[in-house]
Scaffold this motif. Structure first.
Motif, short mmCIF file in Angstrom:
data_model
loop_
_atom_site.label_atom_id
_atom_site.label_comp_id
_atom_site.label_asym_id
_atom_site.label_seq_id
_atom_site.Cartn_x
_atom_site.Cartn_y
_atom_site.Cartn_z
N ASP A 69 0.84 -1.20 0.00
CA ASP A 69 0.00 0.00 0.00
C ASP A 69 0.88 1.25 0.00
O ASP A 69 0.70 2.16 -0.82
N ALA A 70 1.87 1.27 0.89
CA ALA A 70 2.74 2.45 1.01
C ALA A 70 3.57 2.64 -0.25
O ALA A 70 3.73 3.76 -0.75
N GLU A 71 4.07 1.55 -0.80
CA GLU A 71 4.93 1.63 -1.99
C GLU A 71 4.13 2.13 -3.20
O GLU A 71 4.59 3.00 -3.93
N LEU A 72 2.95 1.59 -3.37
CA LEU A 72 2.14 1.96 -4.54
C LEU A 72 1.71 3.43 -4.44
O LEU A 72 1.70 4.14 -5.45
N ALA A 73 1.41 3.86 -3.23
CA ALA A 73 0.97 5.25 -3.06
C ALA A 73 2.08 6.23 -3.43
O ALA A 73 1.81 7.37 -3.80
N SER A 74 3.34 5.78 -3.33
CA SER A 74 4.47 6.67 -3.62
C SER A 74 4.82 6.70 -5.12
O SER A 74 5.71 7.42 -5.54
N MET A 75 4.12 5.89 -5.91
CA MET A 75 4.50 5.78 -7.34
C MET A 75 3.74 6.77 -8.21
O MET A 75 2.57 7.04 -7.97
N ALA A 76 4.43 7.24 -9.26
CA ALA A 76 3.74 8.08 -10.25
C ALA A 76 2.66 7.23 -10.92
O ALA A 76 2.91 6.06 -11.23
N PRO A 77 1.48 7.81 -11.16
CA PRO A 77 0.37 7.02 -11.71
C PRO A 77 0.71 6.34 -13.03
O PRO A 77 0.18 5.27 -13.34
N ALA A 78 1.60 6.93 -13.83
CA ALA A 78 1.89 6.36 -15.15
C ALA A 78 2.87 5.18 -15.09
O ALA A 78 3.05 4.47 -16.07
N THR A 79 3.51 4.98 -13.95
CA THR A 79 4.50 3.89 -13.84
C THR A 79 3.79 2.56 -13.57
O THR A 79 3.01 2.45 -12.63
N GLY A 80 4.08 1.58 -14.41
CA GLY A 80 3.47 0.27 -14.25
C GLY A 80 4.06 -0.48 -13.06
O GLY A 80 5.24 -0.31 -12.75
N ALA A 81 3.23 -1.30 -12.40
CA ALA A 81 3.69 -2.05 -11.22
C ALA A 81 3.79 -3.54 -11.54
O ALA A 81 2.91 -4.11 -12.19
N ILE A 82 4.90 -4.14 -11.08
CA ILE A 82 5.06 -5.60 -11.16
C ILE A 82 4.98 -6.12 -9.73
O ILE A 82 5.87 -5.82 -8.91
N PHE A 83 3.95 -6.87 -9.43
CA PHE A 83 3.83 -7.45 -8.09
C PHE A 83 4.57 -8.80 -8.09
O PHE A 83 4.17 -9.73 -8.79
N ASP A 84 5.65 -8.85 -7.34
CA ASP A 84 6.55 -10.01 -7.32
C ASP A 84 6.49 -10.64 -5.93
O ASP A 84 6.98 -10.06 -4.96
N GLY A 85 5.85 -11.79 -5.84
CA GLY A 85 5.75 -12.46 -4.53
C GLY A 85 4.60 -11.93 -3.70
O GLY A 85 4.52 -12.20 -2.51
N TYR A 86 3.69 -11.21 -4.30
CA TYR A 86 2.50 -10.67 -3.66
C TYR A 86 1.43 -10.58 -4.74
O TYR A 86 1.75 -10.14 -5.84
#
Ligand code: AP5
Length: 215
Positions: A69-86
């Motif tokens: 939650d904390a990590e995603l909130a700190s990301m720019a909206p345009a940056t794609g997320a790779i959830f690794d091990g979660y």
């Protein structure tokens, strides 16, 4: 684009995440890496997680979902997320849906790395990483180009994870079978799961993953 890389310990989630970061500028959100950083820093979360990780069991859902939650909130909206091990449990999968919705994101793909479990112990016990930049290697499948020197940063310091021993790996596999594999049908029902042969060479797996992202 937001994706989950799913697979048992040693399936290649970290290896493929690193490639995706390099090729597509996505961000890797690895709860394992976050927990290891917390253990190293001696934070309260790290102190609670240390022994659980050394036994190969799962850390509490609340701790890992708060980290994501904390990590995603700190990301720019345009940056794609790779959830690794979660996510690794049904409760984490539900938490991820809520976290993504709060951040105005949707889940595009769940990529399952299919692997032969017999090969995983060998993969994990042969794994090491650069002590400086964290680049991942394997004694035979993916050694540094120059023996003893990191390809990425030139460091000569390498390290191994304390949970990379056969006994703990078997416990981690058991946890995967019992708690993580059962979340797949929920994603299958949404039509977002694609399976990739994780036993293929690293570059071949990367090409297949890229093909999925291109649609
Ligand atoms: P975590 O760090 O997530 O470990 P894991 O899921 O067990 O996965 P690994 O990192 O071991 O494997 P990987 O799939 O990334 O493989 P890799 O690319 O390195 O979790 C550790 C612990 O933290 C857990 O046990 C738990 O206690 C806790 N934890 C973490 N997240 C949690 C959560 N959400 N909930 C609760 N607890 C949590 O590859 C392995 C080796 O194989 C490397 O040496 C690599 O070079 C080699 N390799 C990779 N691909 C190939 C290939 N195609 N061919 C040949 N070799 C390859």
């Amino acid at each position: 684009m937001n994706i989950i890389l799913l697979g048992p310990p040693g399936a290649g989630k970290g290896t493929q995440s690193a490639g995706l970061v390099e090729r597509h500028g996505m961000r890797q959100l690895s709860t394992g890496d976050m927990l290891r950083a917390a253990v190293k820093a001696g934070t309260p979360v790290g102190m609670r997680a240390k022994e659980v990780m050394e036994r190969g069991e799962l850390v509490s859902d609340e701790i890992v979902s708060d980290l994501i939650d904390a990590e995603l909130a700190s990301m720019a909206p345009a940056t794609g997320a790779i959830f690794d091990g979660y996510p690794r449990t049904a409760a984490q999968a539900d938490a991820l849906d809520a976290i993504l919705a709060r951040n105005g994101r949707t889940l595009d793909h769940v990529i399952e790395l299919e692997v032969n479990e017999d090969a995983l112990v060998e993969r994990i016990t042969g794994r090491f990483s650069c002590g400086n930049c964290g680049a991942l290697y394997h004694e035979t499948a993916n050694p540094p180009k120059v023996d003893g020197v990191c390809d990425i940063c030139g460091s000569t310091e390498f390290k191994r994870r304390p949970d990379d021993n056969e006994e703990t790996v078997r416990m981690r596999m058991q946890e995967y079978r019992a708690k993580t594999a059962p979340i797949l049908p929920g994603y299958e029902a949404r039509g977002i799961v694609t399976r990739v042969d994780g036993m293929a060479a690293i570059d071949t797996v990367a090409e297949e993953v890229d093909a999925i992202l291109k649609g």
